[in-house]
Design an enzyme around this catalytic site. Sequence first.
Site, PDB file in Angstrom:
ATOM      1  N   ASN A   1       0.860  -1.188   0.000  1.00 41.65           N
ATOM      2  CA  ASN A   1       0.000   0.000   0.000  1.00 41.65           C
ATOM      3  C   ASN A   1       0.902   1.245   0.000  1.00 41.65           C
ATOM      4  OD1 ASN A   1      -1.405   2.280   1.048  1.00 41.65           O
ATOM      5  ND2 ASN A   1      -3.078   0.938   1.632  1.00 41.65           N
TER       6      ASN A   1
ATOM      7  N   HIS B   1       1.056   6.218   1.677  1.00 44.97           N
ATOM      8  CA  HIS B   1       1.820   7.152   2.510  1.00 44.97           C
ATOM      9  C   HIS B   1       2.903   7.905   1.747  1.00 44.97           C
ATOM     10  CE1 HIS B   1      -0.533   5.326   5.588  1.00 44.97           C
ATOM     11  NE2 HIS B   1      -0.115   6.248   6.424  1.00 44.97           N
TER      12      HIS B   1
ATOM     13  N   HIS C   1      -5.616   3.529  -1.702  1.00 48.33           N
ATOM     14  CA  HIS C   1      -6.944   3.842  -1.177  1.00 48.33           C
ATOM     15  C   HIS C   1      -7.320   5.245  -1.629  1.00 48.33           C
ATOM     16  CE1 HIS C   1      -9.615   3.995   2.732  1.00 48.33           C
ATOM     17  NE2 HIS C   1     -10.277   4.322   1.650  1.00 48.33           N
TER      18      HIS C   1
ATOM     19  N   ARG D   1      -9.519   7.898  -0.949  1.00 43.85           N
ATOM     20  CA  ARG D   1     -10.475   8.285   0.096  1.00 43.85           C
ATOM     21  C   ARG D   1     -11.384   9.385  -0.409  1.00 43.85           C
ATOM     22  NH1 ARG D   1      -8.933   6.294   5.423  1.00 43.85           N
ATOM     23  NH2 ARG D   1     -10.738   7.462   6.116  1.00 43.85           N
TER      24      ARG D   1
ATOM     25  N   ARG E   1      -7.316  12.745   0.943  1.00 42.90           N
ATOM     26  CA  ARG E   1      -6.242  13.254   1.811  1.00 42.90           C
ATOM     27  C   ARG E   1      -4.853  12.791   1.353  1.00 42.90           C
ATOM     28  NH1 ARG E   1      -7.320   9.782   7.279  1.00 42.90           N
ATOM     29  NH2 ARG E   1      -9.381  10.646   7.006  1.00 42.90           N
TER      30      ARG E   1
ATOM     31  N   GLU F   1      -8.634   0.346  -3.016  1.00 42.21           N
ATOM     32  CA  GLU F   1      -9.552   0.357  -1.872  1.00 42.21           C
ATOM     33  C   GLU F   1     -10.418   1.604  -1.992  1.00 42.21           C
ATOM     34  OE1 GLU F   1      -7.005   0.656   1.495  1.00 42.21           O
ATOM     35  OE2 GLU F   1      -6.111  -1.296   1.177  1.00 42.21           O
TER      36      GLU F   1
ATOM     37  N   THR G   1      -8.608   3.324   8.422  1.00 39.21           N
ATOM     38  CA  THR G   1      -9.821   2.506   8.402  1.00 39.21           C
ATOM     39  C   THR G   1      -9.917   1.720   9.701  1.00 39.21           C
ATOM     40  OG1 THR G   1      -9.384   2.304   6.047  1.00 39.21           O
ATOM     41  CG2 THR G   1     -11.142   0.952   6.921  1.00 39.21           C
TER      42      THR G   1
ATOM     43  N   GLU H   1     -10.998  -9.522   2.833  1.00 38.56           N
ATOM     44  CA  GLU H   1      -9.741  -9.147   3.496  1.00 38.56           C
ATOM     45  C   GLU H   1     -10.063  -8.961   4.977  1.00 38.56           C
ATOM     46  OE1 GLU H   1      -7.330  -6.105   1.689  1.00 38.56           O
ATOM     47  OE2 GLU H   1      -6.338  -5.640   3.592  1.00 38.56           O
TER      48      GLU H   1
ATOM     49  N   HIS I   1      -3.829  -4.455   7.767  1.00 38.96           N
ATOM     50  CA  HIS I   1      -4.008  -3.317   8.669  1.00 38.96           C
ATOM     51  C   HIS I   1      -3.146  -3.482   9.914  1.00 38.96           C
ATOM     52  CE1 HIS I   1      -6.109   0.437   9.574  1.00 38.96           C
ATOM     53  NE2 HIS I   1      -5.662   0.145  10.777  1.00 38.96           N
TER      54      HIS I   1
HETATM   55  N1  PXP Z   1      -5.835  -3.181   3.885  1.00 34.90           N
HETATM   56  C1  PXP Z   1      -6.836  -2.255   3.885  1.00 34.90           C
HETATM   57  C2  PXP Z   1      -8.179  -2.656   3.355  1.00 34.90           C
HETATM   58  C3  PXP Z   1      -6.603  -0.947   4.355  1.00 34.90           C
HETATM   59  O1  PXP Z   1      -7.600  -0.048   4.349  1.00 34.90           O
HETATM   60  C4  PXP Z   1      -5.310  -0.608   4.794  1.00 34.90           C
HETATM   61  C5  PXP Z   1      -5.035   0.796   5.252  1.00 34.90           C
HETATM   62  O2  PXP Z   1      -5.233   1.669   4.191  1.00 34.90           O
HETATM   63  C6  PXP Z   1      -4.309  -1.591   4.750  1.00 34.90           C
HETATM   64  C7  PXP Z   1      -4.603  -2.868   4.315  1.00 34.90           C
HETATM   65  C8  PXP Z   1      -2.890  -1.289   5.141  1.00 34.90           C
HETATM   66  O3  PXP Z   1      -2.808  -0.942   6.475  1.00 34.90           O
HETATM   67  P1  PXP Z   1      -1.428  -0.400   7.066  1.00 34.90           P
HETATM   68  O4  PXP Z   1      -1.139   0.899   6.399  1.00 34.90           O
HETATM   69  O5  PXP Z   1      -1.711  -0.282   8.514  1.00 34.90           O
HETATM   70  O6  PXP Z   1      -0.387  -1.438   6.746  1.00 34.90           O
END
Ligand code: PXP
Length: 258
Positions: A6, A9, A42, A44, A48, A69, A100, A150, A213
């Site tokens: 992901n 960031h 993601h 959003r 953001r 996402e 989330t 998931e 997550h």
């Molecule tokens: N999976 C989903 C569905 C998420 O919404 C997120 C956070 O955006 C993640 C995985 C990744 O989470 P993290 O950034 O805490 O590794």
Amino acid sequence: MLLGVNIDHIAVLREARRVNDPDIVDALGIVKRAGGDQITIHLREDRRHIQDSDLKMIAQLSPLPLNLECAKSPSMIAIASHYRPHRVTIVPEKREEVTTEGGLVVDSSDEVLQNAIANLQEQQIEVSLFIDPTAEAVNASLAMGVEWIEFHTGEYANLHAMLYGNLRNSHHAIKALDVPRHELKNRLEAQLEKLKSLSMYAQDLGLRVAAGHGLNYQNVQSIAQIKSIEELNIGQSIIARSIFSGLHQAIKEMKRLI
Ligand code: PXP
């Protein structure tokens, strides 16, 4: 175990300055060369971090499958359908949340969700639902006809952080529970067992299972050992670590230039 990286960031850092540095497109090849299996972003509703223009570029240029996402709203599903990622993971979204916070409530009478899934599947886009690890949520997801679920590993990650993590920052989002350490250990073990048994259950029902997550370098291995989980989506910890694994080189290069 497949790894979806992901990269939201990277966009968080860019948005802090509103200049195209770091350029998120540069991450795509790095993720592939490093052995990542999927790009996850993601979009959003408050935009953001990831912007529509990022989605457009990443959908065009990603050398890896794209997992988008997003919320179930018709406007988001229309955007997703337009850019045709390989998979859409439908997540719950509250504007004020930092991230989330929990899984999607999957309700068989939810027409917005039913329409979202049907619209995506019509375009041959795989659909995943981001759910809490409960049997009800697995059953409801199966009834919705999605290919993937998931599991939200936030509770597991929070318990792990309370037991073994570093919660020294006073505005840390994880607040230590006021329970004895052995009770935290029992709860962590129970979470892990739940993730194991439910992923096996879901796989037996024909669902493909991902998880994510809050997974990080300390807590990931117990989850990675669960055979019925095919894929982990990880963001925060990888991007956070990359700052420190890259900082030394970045300073050296600047020093050489000046
Ligand atoms: N999976 C989903 C569905 C998420 O919404 C997120 C956070 O955006 C993640 C995985 C990744 O989470 P993290 O950034 O805490 O590794």
